[in-house]
Design a protein around this motif. Structure first.
Motif, mmCIF file in Angstrom:
data_model
loop_
_atom_site.group_PDB
_atom_site.id
_atom_site.type_symbol
_atom_site.label_atom_id
_atom_site.label_comp_id
_atom_site.label_asym_id
_atom_site.label_seq_id
_atom_site.Cartn_x
_atom_site.Cartn_y
_atom_site.Cartn_z
ATOM 1 N N CYS A 7 0.800 -1.232 0.000
ATOM 2 C CA CYS A 7 0.000 0.000 0.000
ATOM 3 C C CYS A 7 0.832 1.281 0.000
ATOM 4 O O CYS A 7 0.286 2.366 0.241
ATOM 5 C CB CYS A 7 -0.961 -0.001 1.183
ATOM 6 N N GLY A 8 2.135 1.176 -0.247
ATOM 7 C CA GLY A 8 2.972 2.369 -0.324
ATOM 8 C C GLY A 8 3.078 3.079 1.008
ATOM 9 O O GLY A 8 3.455 2.495 2.008
ATOM 10 N N GLY A 9 2.697 4.345 1.019
ATOM 11 C CA GLY A 9 2.782 5.142 2.232
ATOM 12 C C GLY A 9 1.452 5.259 2.944
ATOM 13 O O GLY A 9 1.123 6.314 3.484
ATOM 14 N N CYS A 10 0.690 4.165 2.975
ATOM 15 C CA CYS A 10 -0.619 4.169 3.622
ATOM 16 C C CYS A 10 -0.473 4.438 5.123
ATOM 17 O O CYS A 10 0.626 4.364 5.683
ATOM 18 C CB CYS A 10 -1.354 2.857 3.382
ATOM 19 N N GLU A 11 -1.570 4.735 5.755
ATOM 20 C CA GLU A 11 -1.583 5.062 7.183
ATOM 21 C C GLU A 11 -0.958 3.944 8.018
ATOM 22 O O GLU A 11 -0.221 4.206 8.973
ATOM 23 C CB GLU A 11 -3.017 5.321 7.641
ATOM 24 N N GLU A 12 -1.242 2.692 7.675
ATOM 25 C CA GLU A 12 -0.721 1.558 8.439
ATOM 26 C C GLU A 12 0.807 1.512 8.371
ATOM 27 O O GLU A 12 1.477 1.270 9.383
ATOM 28 C CB GLU A 12 -1.334 0.250 7.932
ATOM 29 N N ALA A 13 1.356 1.763 7.178
ATOM 30 C CA ALA A 13 2.816 1.773 7.024
ATOM 31 C C ALA A 13 3.430 2.935 7.800
ATOM 32 O O ALA A 13 4.454 2.775 8.478
ATOM 33 C CB ALA A 13 3.193 1.851 5.546
ATOM 34 N N VAL A 14 2.799 4.091 7.719
ATOM 35 C CA VAL A 14 3.295 5.270 8.439
ATOM 36 C C VAL A 14 3.271 5.014 9.944
ATOM 37 O O VAL A 14 4.225 5.334 10.660
ATOM 38 C CB VAL A 14 2.471 6.522 8.059
ATOM 39 N N ASP A 15 2.180 4.422 10.432
ATOM 40 C CA ASP A 15 2.064 4.144 11.873
ATOM 41 C C ASP A 15 3.131 3.166 12.345
ATOM 42 O O ASP A 15 3.728 3.357 13.411
ATOM 43 C CB ASP A 15 0.672 3.610 12.210
ATOM 44 N N LEU A 16 3.381 2.115 11.563
ATOM 45 C CA LEU A 16 4.398 1.140 11.965
ATOM 46 C C LEU A 16 5.785 1.779 11.913
ATOM 47 O O LEU A 16 6.600 1.571 12.815
ATOM 48 C CB LEU A 16 4.333 -0.113 11.089
ATOM 49 N N GLN A 17 6.032 2.571 10.898
ATOM 50 C CA GLN A 17 7.323 3.250 10.813
ATOM 51 C C GLN A 17 7.509 4.189 12.010
ATOM 52 O O GLN A 17 8.589 4.256 12.597
ATOM 53 C CB GLN A 17 7.441 4.029 9.511
ATOM 54 N N SER A 18 6.449 4.870 12.411
ATOM 55 C CA SER A 18 6.513 5.757 13.584
ATOM 56 C C SER A 18 6.812 4.967 14.855
ATOM 57 O O SER A 18 7.578 5.420 15.710
ATOM 58 C CB SER A 18 5.203 6.517 13.748
ATOM 59 N N ALA A 19 6.199 3.784 14.990
ATOM 60 C CA ALA A 19 6.462 2.941 16.155
ATOM 61 C C ALA A 19 7.923 2.516 16.195
ATOM 62 O O ALA A 19 8.545 2.524 17.269
ATOM 63 C CB ALA A 19 5.539 1.727 16.155
ATOM 64 N N LEU A 20 8.477 2.164 15.049
ATOM 65 C CA LEU A 20 9.885 1.810 14.980
ATOM 66 C C LEU A 20 10.779 3.002 15.322
ATOM 67 O O LEU A 20 11.742 2.880 16.088
ATOM 68 C CB LEU A 20 10.237 1.268 13.578
ATOM 69 N N GLN A 21 10.444 4.154 14.769
ATOM 70 C CA GLN A 21 11.236 5.358 15.044
ATOM 71 C C GLN A 21 11.196 5.742 16.513
ATOM 72 O O GLN A 21 12.207 6.182 17.069
ATOM 73 C CB GLN A 21 10.762 6.514 14.161
ATOM 74 N N ALA A 22 10.042 5.552 17.147
ATOM 75 C CA ALA A 22 9.912 5.893 18.564
ATOM 76 C C ALA A 22 10.848 5.050 19.435
ATOM 77 O O ALA A 22 11.239 5.476 20.534
ATOM 78 C CB ALA A 22 8.464 5.706 19.022
#
Length: 158
Positions: free
Chosen positions: A139-154
């Motif tokens: 899904c590219g930069g879908c909300e789910e991908a953004v949220d998981l990336q944010s969790a990793l970054q945190a």
């Protein structure tokens, strides 16, 4: 992950729901008794989402257990069960439910995100990154991908 069949998952649901499921079964039996076969998923998922939104994760699991038994190939139900279990810090159960959801639908973006967040919470960062890559390919930069990336970054892992 060990082989986890739908029959074994249904048995686990009955064990988890136990007396609570029996107690809940009569609460609105009049409206459900005459409902068509697809109604448990629709009504159950709606009720479970309301319980989840209220932070009542154990209640959501009790609501979802009979729905999963009736519709074992409904990835949305397994995903919500995983989400509820994860929020109760029942990580082993959450892992099982996400695995079932993804066995039913390997491209379920919600399950991929939530399983990835479980991996982050349990320090399995490589697996979380694998889920992120899968999400991005689906899904590219879908909300789910953004949220998981944010969790990793945190956690300093993104």
């Amino acid at each position: 992950m060990p082989n986890f069949s739908f029959a074994r998952a249904a048995a686990l649901l009955l064990i988890l729901a136990g007396p609570a499921m029996a107690a809940d079964s009569g609460s609105d039996s009049g409206s459900r008794a005459a409902a068509p076969a697809t109604a448990p998923a629709t009504g159950g998922i709606t009720e479970a989402r309301a319980a989840i939104d209220a932070g009542q994760y154990a209640k959501a699991l009790r609501i979802l257990a009979p729905v999963a038994k009736a519709e074992p190939k409904n990835a949305d139900v397994w995903n919500l069960m995983g989400y509820s279990s994860r929020n109760l810090k029942n990580y082993n159960e959450a892992a099982r439910y996400y695995a079932i959801a993804l066995r039913v639908n390997p491209k379920h973006i919600g399950a991929l995100e939530y399983q990835g967040e479980l991996f982050v919470e349990t320090g399995q960062f490589d697996q979380a990154r694998q889920n992120l890559k899968m999400l991005q390919s689906i899904c590219g930069g879908c909300e789910e991908a953004v949220d998981l990336q944010s969790a990793l970054q945190a956690k300093g892992q993104g």
